[in-house]
Each structure stands twice: as structure tokens, then as C-alpha cells.
Motif scaffolding. Sequence first.
Motif, short mmCIF file in Angstrom:
data_model
loop_
_atom_site.label_atom_id
_atom_site.label_comp_id
_atom_site.label_asym_id
_atom_site.label_seq_id
_atom_site.Cartn_x
_atom_site.Cartn_y
_atom_site.Cartn_z
N SER A 1 -17.40 20.58 35.07
CA SER A 1 -16.72 21.71 35.69
C SER A 1 -17.39 22.99 35.23
O SER A 1 -18.16 23.01 34.26
CB SER A 1 -15.24 21.72 35.31
OG SER A 1 -15.10 21.75 33.90
N ASN A 2 -17.11 24.09 35.93
CA ASN A 2 -17.69 25.38 35.56
C ASN A 2 -17.30 25.74 34.14
O ASN A 2 -16.15 25.62 33.74
CB ASN A 2 -17.20 26.47 36.51
CG ASN A 2 -17.72 26.26 37.91
OD1 ASN A 2 -18.84 25.79 38.10
ND2 ASN A 2 -16.89 26.56 38.89
N ARG A 3 -18.28 26.18 33.37
CA ARG A 3 -18.04 26.46 31.96
C ARG A 3 -17.66 27.91 31.73
O ARG A 3 -18.13 28.80 32.42
CB ARG A 3 -19.28 26.11 31.14
CG ARG A 3 -19.68 24.64 31.29
CD ARG A 3 -20.87 24.31 30.43
NE ARG A 3 -21.19 22.90 30.55
CZ ARG A 3 -22.09 22.28 29.81
NH1 ARG A 3 -22.76 22.95 28.89
NH2 ARG A 3 -22.33 21.00 29.97
N VAL A 4 -16.81 28.13 30.75
CA VAL A 4 -16.39 29.47 30.38
C VAL A 4 -16.78 29.69 28.92
O VAL A 4 -16.61 28.81 28.08
CB VAL A 4 -14.86 29.62 30.55
CG1 VAL A 4 -14.43 31.04 30.22
CG2 VAL A 4 -14.45 29.25 31.96
N LEU A 5 -17.32 30.85 28.61
CA LEU A 5 -17.73 31.14 27.24
C LEU A 5 -16.56 31.02 26.27
O LEU A 5 -15.42 31.30 26.62
CB LEU A 5 -18.35 32.54 27.16
CG LEU A 5 -19.69 32.73 27.87
CD1 LEU A 5 -20.13 34.18 27.76
CD2 LEU A 5 -20.76 31.81 27.29
N ASP A 6 -16.89 30.64 25.04
CA ASP A 6 -15.90 30.51 23.97
C ASP A 6 -14.86 29.44 24.27
O ASP A 6 -13.71 29.53 23.86
CB ASP A 6 -15.18 31.84 23.71
CG ASP A 6 -16.17 32.94 23.32
OD1 ASP A 6 -17.15 32.61 22.63
OD2 ASP A 6 -15.95 34.09 23.71
N ALA B 1 -4.00 18.96 28.44
CA ALA B 1 -3.56 20.35 28.25
C ALA B 1 -4.76 21.27 28.03
O ALA B 1 -4.81 22.38 28.57
CB ALA B 1 -2.59 20.43 27.07
N ASP B 2 -5.73 20.81 27.23
CA ASP B 2 -6.94 21.61 27.02
C ASP B 2 -7.69 21.83 28.32
O ASP B 2 -8.22 22.90 28.59
CB ASP B 2 -7.86 20.92 25.99
CG ASP B 2 -7.31 21.00 24.58
OD1 ASP B 2 -6.47 21.88 24.32
OD2 ASP B 2 -7.72 20.18 23.73
N PHE B 3 -7.77 20.77 29.13
CA PHE B 3 -8.48 20.87 30.40
C PHE B 3 -7.77 21.85 31.33
O PHE B 3 -8.40 22.66 32.02
CB PHE B 3 -8.56 19.48 31.04
CG PHE B 3 -9.43 19.44 32.27
CD1 PHE B 3 -10.62 20.15 32.33
CD2 PHE B 3 -9.06 18.69 33.36
CE1 PHE B 3 -11.43 20.11 33.45
CE2 PHE B 3 -9.86 18.64 34.49
CZ PHE B 3 -11.04 19.35 34.54
N ALA B 4 -6.43 21.79 31.34
CA ALA B 4 -5.67 22.73 32.17
C ALA B 4 -5.90 24.17 31.69
O ALA B 4 -5.99 25.10 32.50
CB ALA B 4 -4.18 22.38 32.11
N LYS B 5 -6.00 24.34 30.37
CA LYS B 5 -6.27 25.68 29.82
C LYS B 5 -7.64 26.18 30.26
O LYS B 5 -7.81 27.36 30.58
CB LYS B 5 -6.18 25.64 28.30
CG LYS B 5 -6.38 27.00 27.64
CD LYS B 5 -6.23 26.90 26.13
CE LYS B 5 -7.36 26.09 25.53
NZ LYS B 5 -7.30 26.06 24.05
N GLU B 6 -8.63 25.27 30.28
CA GLU B 6 -9.97 25.66 30.71
C GLU B 6 -9.97 26.09 32.17
O GLU B 6 -10.59 27.09 32.55
CB GLU B 6 -10.93 24.48 30.51
CG GLU B 6 -11.07 23.99 29.09
CD GLU B 6 -11.76 25.00 28.21
OE1 GLU B 6 -12.40 25.93 28.76
OE2 GLU B 6 -11.68 24.87 26.98
N ARG B 7 -9.26 25.33 33.00
CA ARG B 7 -9.20 25.69 34.42
C ARG B 7 -8.47 27.00 34.63
O ARG B 7 -8.84 27.81 35.48
CB ARG B 7 -8.52 24.57 35.21
CG ARG B 7 -9.39 23.33 35.37
CD ARG B 7 -8.73 22.28 36.21
NE ARG B 7 -7.57 21.71 35.54
CZ ARG B 7 -6.85 20.71 36.03
NH1 ARG B 7 -7.16 20.19 37.18
NH2 ARG B 7 -5.81 20.25 35.35
N GLU B 8 -7.43 27.25 33.83
CA GLU B 8 -6.71 28.52 33.91
C GLU B 8 -7.60 29.68 33.49
O GLU B 8 -7.58 30.76 34.10
CB GLU B 8 -5.47 28.46 33.03
CG GLU B 8 -4.67 29.75 32.97
CD GLU B 8 -4.10 30.15 34.32
OE1 GLU B 8 -3.87 31.35 34.52
OE2 GLU B 8 -3.90 29.25 35.16
#
Length: 224
Positions: free
Chosen positions: A56-61, A171-178
Motif C-alpha cells: 500500500s502507499n507508504r507514509v513517512l514515520d 488496527a495498525d493497518f487501519a491507522k496507516e490507511r487513516e
Amino acid sequence: MAMPSIVLDGGETKCVLFEAAMDTKIKIDYKAPDINVDKDDPGFSPAYISVHVKPSNRVLDTRHHDAPVRSHFHPTNQMLEKTEGRIRHTFEVAGEASICFKAPKSRKGAHSDEKYRFHYHIHIADGLDGDEEDEGDGKSEIKADIDGHLTFMEKELQRIQRGMQSILREADFAKEREALFHKQTENMNNATMFWPIVQVCVLLMTGFTQASHIVQFFKKRRII
């Protein structure tokens, strides 16, 4: 329970998508009643089920940013040796998995409209259903011996712990998508503020240029 199904022509491949978090283990139960699994048959042609994960698209940090690169991934590509069975795959990175079904090539002399049915059911191995990944590979007997020395309470605690780990991963994955959605929303908001300013500046420059040309034209014609 009714299983989703797809129908393929000889040699055709079709894929379905399944999204999950990093370290998630999935199980794919399949039934392929039309394939030939007799390798001694001269007309034998294998059928395959493969799993490839697109990050999935990556977000910094975030954990996505530190996830392994694509070259380190280990896709699953399983030749079907039985008309029904189970395939497992572990997500090495959060993302979208393409689960592809490839039908065997049409047999020589067979009708061109030969069809192959694949029934499948994809679910997450959360450790709460009592089904372990190492069944049928020679390790199940060792595990059974180990489990024999554990009390009922210890085994229940292990099952609950595996379930909690699965919940935390999701939950971590949902946080990343958010986080990704929030970043996209901020970019859209910045764009809605920036572009109107640019458009106003362009209009002012255009108006000033046209006014200057009109004034110069009138001066040359000695109208003013």
C-alpha cells in the motif's frame, strides 16, 4: 457455506484482490473439480494458484515506510496437486494481494469451449480456530506432543494472544490507511487554497498587460 467461484477457459488466469495488514496469515480453501491432477496422464497440464502482494502507499514515520522493499518479497505460487485443498500465505508488508487462479491449458483435441471451475474461500488465520499452519508437513506430530504438556489454560491464553496480535495488526493497518487519507485530504485542501491565488494573479497580469497594450495603441494613434 457457499463458496465464491470463477469459471476460466483453458490457460486463462483471473485474479481476486484481498487487503490485509503486515504479518497477516491468510488461508485459501479451494475446490477445482474440473482439473486433471494425474501427472502420468499424457494430456496433463497443471493448474496454479498464486499470491502476489502490492504494498500500500507508504507514509513517512509509519511502519509502511520501514517495510521491506519489493525485491525481498516471497510470493506464493502453488501448483494444484489435488482437486481441493488449502494454500497459505503470510503478508510480508501491508497491502493488496492479487490471488490469481490459472486454469490448465486445454487438452489437444478438446473443445475450445472447455471450462474450469474454481471455488474458493479466503479467510484470515487468527489462531482462534484451532487450525495451525504446520499441519500436514511433518511438524504436526511434534506440536501435538508439545501441546500435550500444556494445560488447558495455557492453550487458551496462547489462542487469545494470537487473536490479540491479529487485532492489533489490523488496527495498525487501519491507522496507516487513516494517515494516508488524512495526508491526501490535506493536499487537496492546500490545492484548493493555492490554485485560486494563482488564478487571480494570472487574471491581474492579463488585465494589466491588455490595459498597457490598449494605452500604447491609443498613444500611437494619438487618440489620447
